[in-house]
Each structure stands twice: as structure tokens, then as C-alpha cells.
Design a protein around this motif. Structure first.
Motif, mmCIF file in Angstrom:
data_model
loop_
_atom_site.group_PDB
_atom_site.id
_atom_site.type_symbol
_atom_site.label_atom_id
_atom_site.label_comp_id
_atom_site.label_asym_id
_atom_site.label_seq_id
_atom_site.Cartn_x
_atom_site.Cartn_y
_atom_site.Cartn_z
ATOM 1 N N ALA A 221 0.867 -1.183 0.000
ATOM 2 C CA ALA A 221 0.000 0.000 0.000
ATOM 3 C C ALA A 221 0.902 1.230 0.000
ATOM 4 O O ALA A 221 2.088 1.137 0.329
ATOM 5 N N PRO A 222 0.358 2.391 -0.366
ATOM 6 C CA PRO A 222 1.184 3.617 -0.370
ATOM 7 C C PRO A 222 1.898 3.868 0.960
ATOM 8 O O PRO A 222 3.023 4.347 0.981
ATOM 9 N N ARG A 223 1.265 3.496 2.071
ATOM 10 C CA ARG A 223 1.891 3.743 3.373
ATOM 11 C C ARG A 223 3.171 2.946 3.552
ATOM 12 O O ARG A 223 4.034 3.297 4.347
ATOM 13 N N HIS A 224 3.304 1.833 2.826
ATOM 14 C CA HIS A 224 4.508 1.018 2.940
ATOM 15 C C HIS A 224 5.710 1.673 2.264
ATOM 16 O O HIS A 224 6.852 1.371 2.601
ATOM 17 N N LEU A 225 5.450 2.542 1.302
ATOM 18 C CA LEU A 225 6.517 3.172 0.537
ATOM 19 C C LEU A 225 7.473 3.939 1.440
ATOM 20 O O LEU A 225 8.690 3.777 1.356
ATOM 21 N N SER A 226 6.946 4.778 2.330
ATOM 22 C CA SER A 226 7.803 5.570 3.217
ATOM 23 C C SER A 226 8.570 4.669 4.173
ATOM 24 O O SER A 226 9.762 4.888 4.426
ATOM 25 N N LEU A 227 7.909 3.668 4.709
ATOM 26 C CA LEU A 227 8.562 2.738 5.629
ATOM 27 C C LEU A 227 9.743 2.059 4.939
ATOM 28 O O LEU A 227 10.856 2.021 5.485
ATOM 29 N N LEU A 228 9.523 1.559 3.742
ATOM 30 C CA LEU A 228 10.594 0.890 3.006
ATOM 31 C C LEU A 228 11.697 1.876 2.632
ATOM 32 O O LEU A 228 12.883 1.528 2.675
ATOM 33 N N ALA A 229 11.325 3.097 2.285
ATOM 34 C CA ALA A 229 12.331 4.105 1.920
ATOM 35 C C ALA A 229 13.253 4.411 3.102
ATOM 36 O O ALA A 229 14.475 4.485 2.944
ATOM 37 N N TYR A 230 12.677 4.577 4.287
ATOM 38 C CA TYR A 230 13.521 4.844 5.457
ATOM 39 C C TYR A 230 14.485 3.695 5.705
ATOM 40 O O TYR A 230 15.673 3.906 5.973
ATOM 41 N N LEU A 231 13.994 2.472 5.636
ATOM 42 C CA LEU A 231 14.870 1.324 5.885
ATOM 43 C C LEU A 231 15.924 1.182 4.792
ATOM 44 O O LEU A 231 17.063 0.807 5.074
ATOM 45 N N LEU A 232 15.563 1.498 3.565
ATOM 46 C CA LEU A 232 16.508 1.383 2.461
ATOM 47 C C LEU A 232 17.604 2.437 2.573
ATOM 48 O O LEU A 232 18.788 2.125 2.475
ATOM 49 N N PHE A 233 17.234 3.678 2.805
ATOM 50 C CA PHE A 233 18.202 4.769 2.783
ATOM 51 C C PHE A 233 18.920 4.980 4.114
ATOM 52 O O PHE A 233 20.056 5.421 4.140
ATOM 53 N N ASP A 234 18.254 4.656 5.224
ATOM 54 C CA ASP A 234 18.854 4.901 6.541
ATOM 55 C C ASP A 234 19.283 3.630 7.254
ATOM 56 O O ASP A 234 19.892 3.697 8.317
ATOM 57 N N GLY A 235 18.944 2.476 6.703
ATOM 58 C CA GLY A 235 19.366 1.213 7.297
ATOM 59 C C GLY A 235 18.426 0.725 8.377
ATOM 60 O O GLY A 235 17.418 1.366 8.695
ATOM 61 N N PRO A 236 18.750 -0.431 8.951
ATOM 62 C CA PRO A 236 17.897 -1.025 9.977
ATOM 63 C C PRO A 236 17.683 -0.076 11.149
ATOM 64 O O PRO A 236 18.561 0.716 11.491
ATOM 65 N N MET A 237 16.495 -0.167 11.737
ATOM 66 C CA MET A 237 16.177 0.653 12.909
ATOM 67 C C MET A 237 15.106 -0.017 13.740
ATOM 68 O O MET A 237 14.502 -0.997 13.308
ATOM 69 N N THR A 238 14.881 0.528 14.920
ATOM 70 C CA THR A 238 13.882 -0.044 15.821
ATOM 71 C C THR A 238 12.484 0.365 15.371
ATOM 72 O O THR A 238 12.303 1.304 14.596
ATOM 73 N N VAL A 239 11.504 -0.332 15.914
ATOM 74 C CA VAL A 239 10.101 -0.023 15.631
ATOM 75 C C VAL A 239 9.794 1.417 16.052
ATOM 76 O O VAL A 239 9.159 2.170 15.306
ATOM 77 N N ASN A 240 10.271 1.816 17.224
ATOM 78 C CA ASN A 240 10.000 3.178 17.701
ATOM 79 C C ASN A 240 10.666 4.236 16.827
ATOM 80 O O ASN A 240 10.091 5.305 16.596
ATOM 81 N N GLU A 241 11.878 3.961 16.339
ATOM 82 C CA GLU A 241 12.538 4.908 15.437
ATOM 83 C C GLU A 241 11.732 5.066 14.151
ATOM 84 O O GLU A 241 11.524 6.181 13.663
ATOM 85 N N LEU A 242 11.285 3.936 13.605
ATOM 86 C CA LEU A 242 10.469 3.988 12.388
ATOM 87 C C LEU A 242 9.170 4.756 12.630
ATOM 88 O O LEU A 242 8.775 5.589 11.824
ATOM 89 N N ALA A 243 8.513 4.473 13.735
ATOM 90 C CA ALA A 243 7.263 5.162 14.062
ATOM 91 C C ALA A 243 7.493 6.663 14.146
ATOM 92 O O ALA A 243 6.693 7.449 13.611
#
Length: 149
Positions: free
Chosen positions: A42-64
Motif C-alpha cells: 500500500a502507499p503507506r509502505h513506501l515511506s517505511l521501506l524508503a527509510y529502511l533502504l536509505f537509513d538502514g535497519p532501525m527499531t520499531v520506535n525509530e520507524l514510528a
């Protein structure tokens, strides 16, 4: 009518009313690659995947925090994409109570190929601008998005 310093507000609105559907159309014409066909994105997944792709692994709270959503909402999204094999969760070696989220190694090339084109386009558009001009563009787009909320 344009002034010496640029278009009037009305001229800017006219130009943006023509441009925005083209931007949305471009985004819609960039479907996920075949390697992600079996994933319900879904469109909401795009930003989540972009952060993980460009900034690397992170915690659930960091992503939120970056996504500006509640941790429970982020956790639901992460769980959904984990079940579909796109994300993987691992225990934080420094704090076993925390979970580190990353893009699954098998899916990373497909996610990268999908998101890289849009990132490169934004990079090309923003690179010639000064930091102040970039801030104005971002604030303007954010204000437009928030106006209807």
C-alpha cells in the motif's frame, strides 16, 4: 501575471494544478518490480521501506517516529510486511527488549530498484537548490498535504 521575482500566487496555483496530477501519475506508473508482485503493498509502505533502504535497519520506535505514526501502527505495518517476507525482525543485541527491523536480503535489490528512480529524481530536483530553498519546497508540500487533513 508574473512579477520580476516570480509567478503570482494565482499563476503558481495554476501551474501546480497542472503539475500535481502529473506527479501522481508518475508515481502510479512506477509499479513495484515483479519480485514484489506477490506482496500486498500500500502507499503507506513506501515511506517505511524508503527509510529502511536509505537509513538502514532501525527499531520499531525509530520507524514510528520518522513516519509520524504510533508505535503500534508501525508494529502492525512491520508485522504485515514481515509475514510477506519483505522485512525481517531481529532482537537488538544491545537491548533484547527492542526489535531491529530491516529489509530482507532477498527483497532488498527489488526494493532498491523500485525506490531508487524516485529518489534520484528528487535528488536531481533538490540538488541545485540552496538549503533554504529546499526547506521552502518541503514546507510548501507539507502545508499542501496538511491543508486537507
Amino acid at each position: 501575471m508574473a512579477t520580476e521575482s516570480g509567478p503570482t500566487v494565482e499563476d503558481g496555483v495554476r501551474e501546480l494544478l497542472l503539475l500535481m496530477p502529473r506527479l501522481v501519475g508518475r508515481a502510479k506508473r512506477t509499479p513495484p518490480p515483479p519480485e514484489l508482485d506477490d506482496v500486498a503493498l500500500a502507499p503507506r509502505h513506501l515511506s517505511l521501506l524508503a527509510y529502511l533502504l536509505f537509513d538502514g535497519p532501525m527499531t520499531v520506535n525509530e520507524l514510528a517516529g520518522r513516519l509520524e505514526i504510533a508505535p503500534t501502527t508501525a508494529s502492525l505495518m512491520i508485522g504485515d510486511l514481515s509475514r510477506q517476507g519483505v522485512l525481517e525482525r531481529a532482537e537488538d543485541p544491545d537491548d533484547r527488549r527492542r526489535t531491529i527491523v530491516s529489509i530482507h536480503a532477498d527483497k532488498r535489490p527489488a526494493v532498491d530498484a523500485w525506490l531508487a528512480r524516485g529518489a534520484k529524481a528528487w535528488e536531481a530536483a533538490l540538488a541545485p537548490l540552496s538549503p533554504g530553498e529546499r526547506a521552502v519546497v518541503i514546507r510548501t508540500l507539507r502545508a499542501y498535504e496538511e491543508y486537507g487533513s
